[in-house]
Design a protein around this motif. Structure first.
Motif, PDB file in Angstrom:
ATOM      1  N   SER A 149       0.907  -1.406   0.258  1.00 49.94           N
ATOM      2  CA  SER A 149      -0.060  -0.064   0.017  1.00 49.94           C
ATOM      3  C   SER A 149       0.729   1.361  -0.082  1.00 49.94           C
ATOM      4  N   ARG A 150       2.070   1.309   0.565  1.00 48.25           N
ATOM      5  CA  ARG A 150       3.110   2.350   0.642  1.00 48.25           C
ATOM      6  C   ARG A 150       3.260   3.035  -0.893  1.00 48.25           C
ATOM      7  N   TYR A 151       3.292   1.819  -1.743  1.00 50.09           N
ATOM      8  CA  TYR A 151       3.750   2.154  -3.390  1.00 50.09           C
ATOM      9  C   TYR A 151       2.478   2.566  -4.180  1.00 50.09           C
ATOM     10  N   LYS A 152       1.266   2.701  -3.522  1.00 49.78           N
ATOM     11  CA  LYS A 152       0.102   3.291  -4.013  1.00 49.78           C
ATOM     12  C   LYS A 152      -0.657   2.193  -5.162  1.00 49.78           C
ATOM     13  N   VAL A 153      -0.135   0.883  -5.107  1.00 42.71           N
ATOM     14  CA  VAL A 153      -0.450  -0.040  -5.959  1.00 42.71           C
ATOM     15  C   VAL A 153      -1.573  -0.833  -5.340  1.00 42.71           C
ATOM     16  N   LEU A 154      -1.784  -0.712  -3.982  1.00 45.80           N
ATOM     17  CA  LEU A 154      -3.009  -0.698  -3.068  1.00 45.80           C
ATOM     18  C   LEU A 154      -3.618   0.194  -2.591  1.00 45.80           C
ATOM     19  N   PRO A 155      -4.842   0.203  -2.063  1.00 45.36           N
ATOM     20  CA  PRO A 155      -5.570   1.378  -1.452  1.00 45.36           C
ATOM     21  C   PRO A 155      -4.769   1.963  -0.086  1.00 45.36           C
ATOM     22  N   LYS A 156      -4.609   3.297  -0.119  1.00 43.25           N
ATOM     23  CA  LYS A 156      -3.633   4.015   0.989  1.00 43.25           C
ATOM     24  C   LYS A 156      -4.221   3.617   2.350  1.00 43.25           C
ATOM     25  N   ALA A 157      -5.657   3.344   2.490  1.00 41.52           N
ATOM     26  CA  ALA A 157      -6.329   2.873   3.908  1.00 41.52           C
ATOM     27  C   ALA A 157      -5.527   1.732   4.336  1.00 41.52           C
ATOM     28  N   ILE A 158      -4.872   1.015   3.588  1.00 43.98           N
ATOM     29  CA  ILE A 158      -4.426  -0.116   4.186  1.00 43.98           C
ATOM     30  C   ILE A 158      -3.152   0.084   5.031  1.00 43.98           C
ATOM     31  N   ASN A 159      -2.568   1.204   4.543  1.00 35.53           N
ATOM     32  CA  ASN A 159      -1.418   1.454   5.361  1.00 35.53           C
ATOM     33  C   ASN A 159      -1.513   2.279   6.506  1.00 35.53           C
ATOM     34  N   LYS A 160      -1.991   1.516   7.547  1.00 29.16           N
ATOM     35  CA  LYS A 160      -2.498   2.079   8.996  1.00 29.16           C
ATOM     36  C   LYS A 160      -1.821   1.171  10.091  1.00 29.16           C
ATOM     37  N   VAL A 161      -1.332   2.056  11.002  1.00 29.05           N
ATOM     38  CA  VAL A 161      -0.785   1.322  12.308  1.00 29.05           C
ATOM     39  C   VAL A 161      -1.689   1.428  13.503  1.00 29.05           C
ATOM     40  N   HIS A 162      -2.042   0.495  13.935  1.00 27.12           N
ATOM     41  CA  HIS A 162      -3.001   0.650  15.304  1.00 27.12           C
ATOM     42  C   HIS A 162      -2.225   1.646  16.434  1.00 27.12           C
ATOM     43  N   PRO A 163      -3.121   2.510  16.900  1.00 24.55           N
ATOM     44  CA  PRO A 163      -2.286   3.580  17.788  1.00 24.55           C
ATOM     45  C   PRO A 163      -1.845   2.981  19.303  1.00 24.55           C
ATOM     46  N   LYS A 164      -2.634   1.655  19.422  1.00 24.77           N
ATOM     47  CA  LYS A 164      -2.381   1.096  20.617  1.00 24.77           C
ATOM     48  C   LYS A 164      -1.244  -0.242  20.309  1.00 24.77           C
ATOM     49  N   HIS A 165      -1.844  -0.964  19.529  1.00 24.83           N
ATOM     50  CA  HIS A 165      -1.145  -2.197  19.433  1.00 24.83           C
ATOM     51  C   HIS A 165       0.158  -2.179  18.395  1.00 24.83           C
ATOM     52  N   GLY A 166       0.319  -1.077  17.617  1.00 21.07           N
ATOM     53  CA  GLY A 166       1.464  -1.180  16.610  1.00 21.07           C
ATOM     54  C   GLY A 166       1.316  -2.071  15.640  1.00 21.07           C
ATOM     55  N   SER A 167      -0.018  -2.595  15.231  1.00 20.09           N
ATOM     56  CA  SER A 167      -0.051  -3.705  14.257  1.00 20.09           C
ATOM     57  C   SER A 167      -0.751  -2.971  12.949  1.00 20.09           C
ATOM     58  N   PRO A 168      -0.375  -3.692  11.866  1.00 20.17           N
ATOM     59  CA  PRO A 168      -1.059  -3.319  10.816  1.00 20.17           C
ATOM     60  C   PRO A 168      -2.500  -3.807  10.519  1.00 20.17           C
ATOM     61  N   TYR A 169      -3.330  -3.132  11.331  1.00 26.78           N
ATOM     62  CA  TYR A 169      -4.730  -3.563  11.853  1.00 26.78           C
ATOM     63  C   TYR A 169      -5.654  -3.751  10.649  1.00 26.78           C
ATOM     64  N   VAL A 170      -5.652  -2.607   9.864  1.00 30.01           N
ATOM     65  CA  VAL A 170      -6.223  -2.562   8.520  1.00 30.01           C
ATOM     66  C   VAL A 170      -5.906  -3.853   7.466  1.00 30.01           C
ATOM     67  N   ALA A 171      -4.587  -3.722   7.489  1.00 27.22           N
ATOM     68  CA  ALA A 171      -4.212  -4.844   6.582  1.00 27.22           C
ATOM     69  C   ALA A 171      -4.486  -6.400   7.206  1.00 27.22           C
ATOM     70  N   SER A 172      -4.404  -6.538   8.607  1.00 28.79           N
ATOM     71  CA  SER A 172      -4.794  -7.903   9.079  1.00 28.79           C
ATOM     72  C   SER A 172      -6.321  -7.994   8.641  1.00 28.79           C
ATOM     73  N   MET A 173      -7.107  -7.171   9.062  1.00 35.55           N
ATOM     74  CA  MET A 173      -8.552  -7.282   8.439  1.00 35.55           C
ATOM     75  C   MET A 173      -8.811  -7.443   7.159  1.00 35.55           C
ATOM     76  N   THR A 174      -8.103  -6.937   6.212  1.00 38.87           N
ATOM     77  CA  THR A 174      -8.106  -7.019   4.854  1.00 38.87           C
ATOM     78  C   THR A 174      -7.828  -8.391   4.364  1.00 38.87           C
ATOM     79  N   ALA A 175      -6.742  -9.029   5.102  1.00 38.23           N
ATOM     80  CA  ALA A 175      -6.257 -10.430   4.905  1.00 38.23           C
ATOM     81  C   ALA A 175      -7.338 -11.451   5.294  1.00 38.23           C
ATOM     82  N   THR A 176      -7.932 -11.101   6.338  1.00 36.46           N
ATOM     83  CA  THR A 176      -8.817 -11.919   6.914  1.00 36.46           C
ATOM     84  C   THR A 176     -10.178 -11.997   6.079  1.00 36.46           C
TER      85      THR A 176
END
Length: 474
Positions: A333-360
């Motif tokens: 998602s950093r390269y703009k070849v996937l939606p920018k919204a996927i490039n989010k880090v959880h403020p508490k867990h420090g995880s790629p939570y949007v990417a994890s949910m997308t993967a699910t």
């Protein structure tokens, strides 16, 4: 505050590089936790139950040496892989290496192919969990019927919850599961070692004559699939302590432990039956080979424990897969070849939570769609594993060649920069060539469908190249 758990890094845009103000993952996982994440993907109990009997089927009593030779080849690959890690600082693994040497577009094609491979391998792991759960309930707990969809659904929910949180939590869970798997398998191994088999314990399975007596390349082909995932250490680069040291250590540790452990397991399975009998049973009842051995040596209780750990083993592999897929989605998602919204880090867990949910969501869709196409989960597992394995082997060969090219201007023929990567390239190329020749067996499908999947794999790579056409640098 959010900034205490993750940092916001600014990358070069370069009219198509990383997106500005891209969020970065961070973490403190060490060598063993990273190695456990990788080792869990190899699913030890699942391998000794399902894959080692196949290697014995093709390579006969030469299976232990097959595992050690495969380990040696992948160590050659790992040496070049880890050497290049010092020169490539982004967490892209295959595609960053390939892109650095062969250009951004080929790197992009490799990135999409890697994502494709791990999506199919992840779907395979969830299907395995559902299948082994159904067998546990029917064969051990006495249920008349248990739908494998239920087990798969439970695994997806549990894995998505863990993947939503910090990688540290997943690493701890995977470490515990790994320890339990190794303990139970070693109980069987030691029982055989101390009780002996119908023949005296022999080193004949490690003889070259035993290795070359079977289908050498087919044995190596299936042995390579056992190691899949070890290269994913680099995808967690931003989340480990001291990546320049931790990634090489975890990579070498994973390859060595996988190779030595499975070679010993194969040796004990052969010892349990005897050199002639094990080949006969492997050809007549490949799926039941390990079950018979376990029941003979540690009884029905041991077999029940093995069935339970088949479930936890598949779960650990699925959790490892969903974490890998999430990080590929996050990085792409950093390269703009996937939606920018996927490039989010959880403020508490420090995880790629949007990417994890997308993967699910994607994995749920794949399980539903593919299970409708092939409603026999055992056959579906074979096909999914074959597709993922072929794709990863292709990327490993390309990565190995990219290392050779990267260091081509070295004045001296440096052992770790030129000679070893070249040897790995040749070895991986030979196995991939054989895999292509035996593609129907690898995929468990007919010729037409197998050719169709090869076209699909090629199409994914070409699409990735096209998607990265405007990206100036990796």
């Amino acid at each position: 505050m959010a900034t205490s758990n993750h940092e916001i890094s600014t990358f070069n845009d370069l009219k198509g590089g990383y997106i500005k103000e891209s969020q970065s993952l961070n973490g403190k996982i060490g060598t063993w936790e990273l190695a456990s994440t990788v080792l869990a993907f190899s699913a030890p109990v699942c391998v000794v139950y399902s894959f080692l009997p196949v290697v014995i089927y093709f390579n006969g009593i030469g299976a232990p040496l097959t595992m050690l030779l495969t380990m040696s080849l992948l160590l050659l690959f790992a040496i070049g892989f880890c050497t290049m890690t010092k020169y490539v600082s982004k967490p892209g693994a295959f595609y960053d290496y390939i892109g650095t040497s062969f250009g951004t577009q080929l790197g992009g094609g490799s990135a999409f192919l890697a994502l494709f491979a791990y999506l199919f391998l992840g779907t395979c792991c969830f299907t395995m969990f559902g299948t082994y759960t159904a067998k546990l309930f029917t064969e051990t707990l006495g249920f008349q019927h248990f739908n494998w969809y239920i087990g798969t659904a439970v695994a997806i929910i549990m894995c998505s919850i863990l993947a939503y949180h910090r990688i540290d939590l997943s690493a701890k869970v995977l470490s515990i599961v790994m320890a339990l798997e190794i303990i139970v398998v070693m109980i069987f191994n030691l029982a055989v070692l101390f009780q002996g088999g119908p023949e005296p314990i022999s080193l004949k399975p490690f003889a070259v004559s035993s290795f070359i007596s079977g289908e050498v390349f087919l044995g190596l082909l299936f042995a390579v699939t056992v190691f899949l995932g070890f290269e994913s250490t680099a995808i967690f680069r931003d989340e480990v302590k001291n990546p320049e040291k931790t990634i090489p250590r975890a990579t070498y540790l994973a390859v060595l432990l996988i190779g030595i452990f499975y070679a010993f397991c194969a040796w004990m399975i052969i010892t349990a039956f005897g050199s002639e009998e094990v080949v006969r049973i492997a050809k007549e009842n490949t799926a039941g080979l390990y079950s018979i051995a376990v029941t003979n040596y540690i009884g029905h209780v041991g077999m029940d424990a093995t069935r339970l750990l088949l479930v936890t083993s598949a779960f650990a592999a699925a959790l490892s897969a969903i974490n890998i897929v999430a990080r590929y989605l996050f990085n792409l998602s950093r390269y703009k070849v996937l939606p920018k919204a996927i490039n989010k880090v959880h403020p508490k867990h420090g995880s790629p939570y949007v990417a994890s949910m997308t993967a699910t969501v994607i994995l749920v869709g794949l399980v539903v769609i593919l299970s409708q196409i092939q409603n026999d989960p055992d056959k579906l597992i074979v096909t999914l594993a074959g597709i993922g394995a072929f794709s990863i082997m292709t990327l490993m060969m390309l990565t190995s060649f990219s290392i050779v090219k990267f260091f081509k201007n070295e004045k001296a023929y440096h052992l770790t920069k030129r000679i070893i990567p070249l040897l790995a390239s040749v070895g991986l190329g030979m196995i991939l060539f054989k895999a292509t020749q035996q593609i129907e067996m690898l995929f468990g499908l007919g010729f037409s469908l197998s050719m169709g999947i090869l076209v699909l794999i090629t199409s994914v790579f070409v699409y990735g190249c096209f998607a990265f056409r405007k990206v100036k640098s990796l």
